[in-house]
Design a protein around this motif. Structure first.
Motif, mmCIF file in Angstrom:
data_model
loop_
_atom_site.group_PDB
_atom_site.id
_atom_site.type_symbol
_atom_site.label_atom_id
_atom_site.label_comp_id
_atom_site.label_asym_id
_atom_site.label_seq_id
_atom_site.Cartn_x
_atom_site.Cartn_y
_atom_site.Cartn_z
ATOM 1 N N VAL A 127 0.834 -1.201 0.000
ATOM 2 C CA VAL A 127 0.000 0.000 0.000
ATOM 3 C C VAL A 127 0.869 1.251 0.000
ATOM 4 O O VAL A 127 0.563 2.234 -0.694
ATOM 5 C CB VAL A 127 -0.960 -0.018 1.208
ATOM 6 N N GLU A 128 1.944 1.238 0.756
ATOM 7 C CA GLU A 128 2.842 2.402 0.765
ATOM 8 C C GLU A 128 3.467 2.617 -0.599
ATOM 9 O O GLU A 128 3.589 3.758 -1.058
ATOM 10 C CB GLU A 128 3.933 2.210 1.824
ATOM 11 N N GLY A 129 3.851 1.540 -1.255
ATOM 12 C CA GLY A 129 4.428 1.657 -2.599
ATOM 13 C C GLY A 129 3.407 2.175 -3.592
ATOM 14 O O GLY A 129 3.727 2.971 -4.476
ATOM 15 N N ALA A 130 2.174 1.735 -3.474
ATOM 16 C CA ALA A 130 1.128 2.188 -4.392
ATOM 17 C C ALA A 130 0.759 3.641 -4.128
ATOM 18 O O ALA A 130 0.386 4.367 -5.054
ATOM 19 C CB ALA A 130 -0.100 1.298 -4.256
ATOM 20 N N THR A 151 2.702 6.076 -3.308
ATOM 21 C CA THR A 151 3.691 7.004 -3.858
ATOM 22 C C THR A 151 3.707 7.001 -5.378
ATOM 23 O O THR A 151 4.264 7.911 -5.982
ATOM 24 C CB THR A 151 5.091 6.659 -3.333
ATOM 25 N N SER A 152 3.092 6.005 -6.007
ATOM 26 C CA SER A 152 3.091 5.961 -7.469
ATOM 27 C C SER A 152 2.054 6.928 -8.030
ATOM 28 O O SER A 152 1.192 7.440 -7.316
ATOM 29 C CB SER A 152 2.797 4.533 -7.964
ATOM 30 N N GLU A 153 2.145 7.176 -9.316
ATOM 31 C CA GLU A 153 1.234 8.109 -9.965
ATOM 32 C C GLU A 153 -0.195 7.572 -9.980
ATOM 33 O O GLU A 153 -1.148 8.309 -9.722
ATOM 34 C CB GLU A 153 1.713 8.359 -11.399
ATOM 35 N N ARG A 154 -0.359 6.285 -10.240
ATOM 36 C CA ARG A 154 -1.691 5.679 -10.246
ATOM 37 C C ARG A 154 -2.299 5.685 -8.846
ATOM 38 O O ARG A 154 -3.495 5.895 -8.685
ATOM 39 C CB ARG A 154 -1.629 4.244 -10.752
ATOM 40 N N GLY A 155 -1.478 5.438 -7.861
ATOM 41 C CA GLY A 155 -1.968 5.446 -6.483
ATOM 42 C C GLY A 155 -2.482 6.810 -6.076
ATOM 43 O O GLY A 155 -3.516 6.924 -5.414
ATOM 44 N N GLN A 156 -1.758 7.845 -6.471
ATOM 45 C CA GLN A 156 -2.202 9.201 -6.153
ATOM 46 C C GLN A 156 -3.483 9.553 -6.899
ATOM 47 O O GLN A 156 -4.373 10.214 -6.361
ATOM 48 C CB GLN A 156 -1.096 10.195 -6.471
ATOM 49 N N ALA A 157 -3.624 9.080 -8.136
ATOM 50 C CA ALA A 157 -4.847 9.338 -8.900
ATOM 51 C C ALA A 157 -6.028 8.609 -8.253
ATOM 52 O O ALA A 157 -7.126 9.171 -8.162
ATOM 53 C CB ALA A 157 -4.672 8.887 -10.346
ATOM 54 N N ALA A 158 -5.816 7.383 -7.817
ATOM 55 C CA ALA A 158 -6.884 6.635 -7.147
ATOM 56 C C ALA A 158 -7.281 7.304 -5.842
ATOM 57 O O ALA A 158 -8.469 7.381 -5.503
ATOM 58 C CB ALA A 158 -6.434 5.195 -6.894
ATOM 59 N N ARG A 159 -6.302 7.796 -5.120
ATOM 60 C CA ARG A 159 -6.587 8.484 -3.858
ATOM 61 C C ARG A 159 -7.399 9.755 -4.094
ATOM 62 O O ARG A 159 -8.360 10.043 -3.377
ATOM 63 C CB ARG A 159 -5.271 8.807 -3.160
ATOM 64 N N ALA A 160 -7.027 10.513 -5.116
ATOM 65 C CA ALA A 160 -7.769 11.731 -5.441
ATOM 66 C C ALA A 160 -9.200 11.398 -5.865
ATOM 67 O O ALA A 160 -10.148 12.101 -5.484
ATOM 68 C CB ALA A 160 -7.059 12.497 -6.556
ATOM 69 N N TYR A 161 -9.376 10.313 -6.613
ATOM 70 C CA TYR A 161 -10.709 9.905 -7.053
ATOM 71 C C TYR A 161 -11.576 9.509 -5.858
ATOM 72 O O TYR A 161 -12.746 9.886 -5.783
ATOM 73 C CB TYR A 161 -10.599 8.750 -8.041
ATOM 74 N N VAL A 162 -11.020 8.769 -4.910
ATOM 75 C CA VAL A 162 -11.769 8.360 -3.730
ATOM 76 C C VAL A 162 -12.137 9.572 -2.888
ATOM 77 O O VAL A 162 -13.266 9.676 -2.386
ATOM 78 C CB VAL A 162 -10.968 7.324 -2.909
ATOM 79 N N GLU A 163 -11.224 10.502 -2.730
ATOM 80 C CA GLU A 163 -11.524 11.721 -1.974
ATOM 81 C C GLU A 163 -12.609 12.540 -2.665
ATOM 82 O O GLU A 163 -13.476 13.124 -2.001
ATOM 83 C CB GLU A 163 -10.255 12.545 -1.787
ATOM 84 N N GLU A 164 -12.604 12.559 -3.990
ATOM 85 C CA GLU A 164 -13.638 13.276 -4.729
ATOM 86 C C GLU A 164 -14.997 12.595 -4.550
ATOM 87 O O GLU A 164 -16.020 13.269 -4.394
ATOM 88 C CB GLU A 164 -13.279 13.311 -6.217
ATOM 89 N N LEU A 165 -15.017 11.265 -4.551
ATOM 90 C CA LEU A 165 -16.263 10.538 -4.338
ATOM 91 C C LEU A 165 -16.845 10.803 -2.954
ATOM 92 O O LEU A 165 -18.063 10.886 -2.794
ATOM 93 C CB LEU A 165 -16.041 9.030 -4.500
#
Length: 143
Positions: free
Chosen positions: A59-62, A64-78
């Protein structure tokens, strides 16, 4: 012909009324069920903790990656959308309303089991559960 329908209706009502009178579960059965339920939840929490520890580096590796940050932003937006907040409120309300109903259903099922099934299969089921507990203590301990 009408008497046949009347007789069928009376018999159906008698059967439905006899099904409404559910025997109360025995105190030892309720104690045993509560003990098994608490141990089961402890096992699940312990397994979840082990899974969380094992998945932490991934999870920590994901994150820091670009896809992980995009997924995090999407979840926060939801989470900020009012539709999702309404769904969460409805689900929470349903969970609170279903709690007493589930407790009554559990008590009824324990009563039915204790009255009708336990005399026939209770001892063998208890022995099977004890056998399974040995393996669960080995592979999925409660503590």
């Amino acid at each position: 012909m009408n008497t046949k329908y009347a007789l069928a209706l009376i018999l159906a009502l008698q059967v439905s009324m006899s099904l409404c009178q559910v025997p109360a579960p025995a105190a030892d059965l309720v104690e045993k069920y509560d003990a098994m339920k608490s141990v089961f939840y402890k096992r699940l929490l312990n397994a979840f903790g082990k899974l969380q520890v094992a998945a932490a580096p991934v999870v920590e590796g994901a994150a820091t990656s670009e896809r992980g940050q995009a997924a995090r932003a999407y979840v926060e937006e939801l989470q900020t959308k009012p539709e999702i907040q309404a769904i969460v409120k409805i689900a929470t309300g349903l969970g609170q309303e279903a709690g007493p109903l589930v407790d009554r259903a559990r008590t009824s099922l324990l009563g039915l089991y204790g009255h009708y099934i336990r005399p026939y299969v209770g001892e063998s089921l208890s022995q099977s559960i004890d056998t399974i507990k040995v393996h669960l203590d080995k592979y999925l301990p409660a503590e």
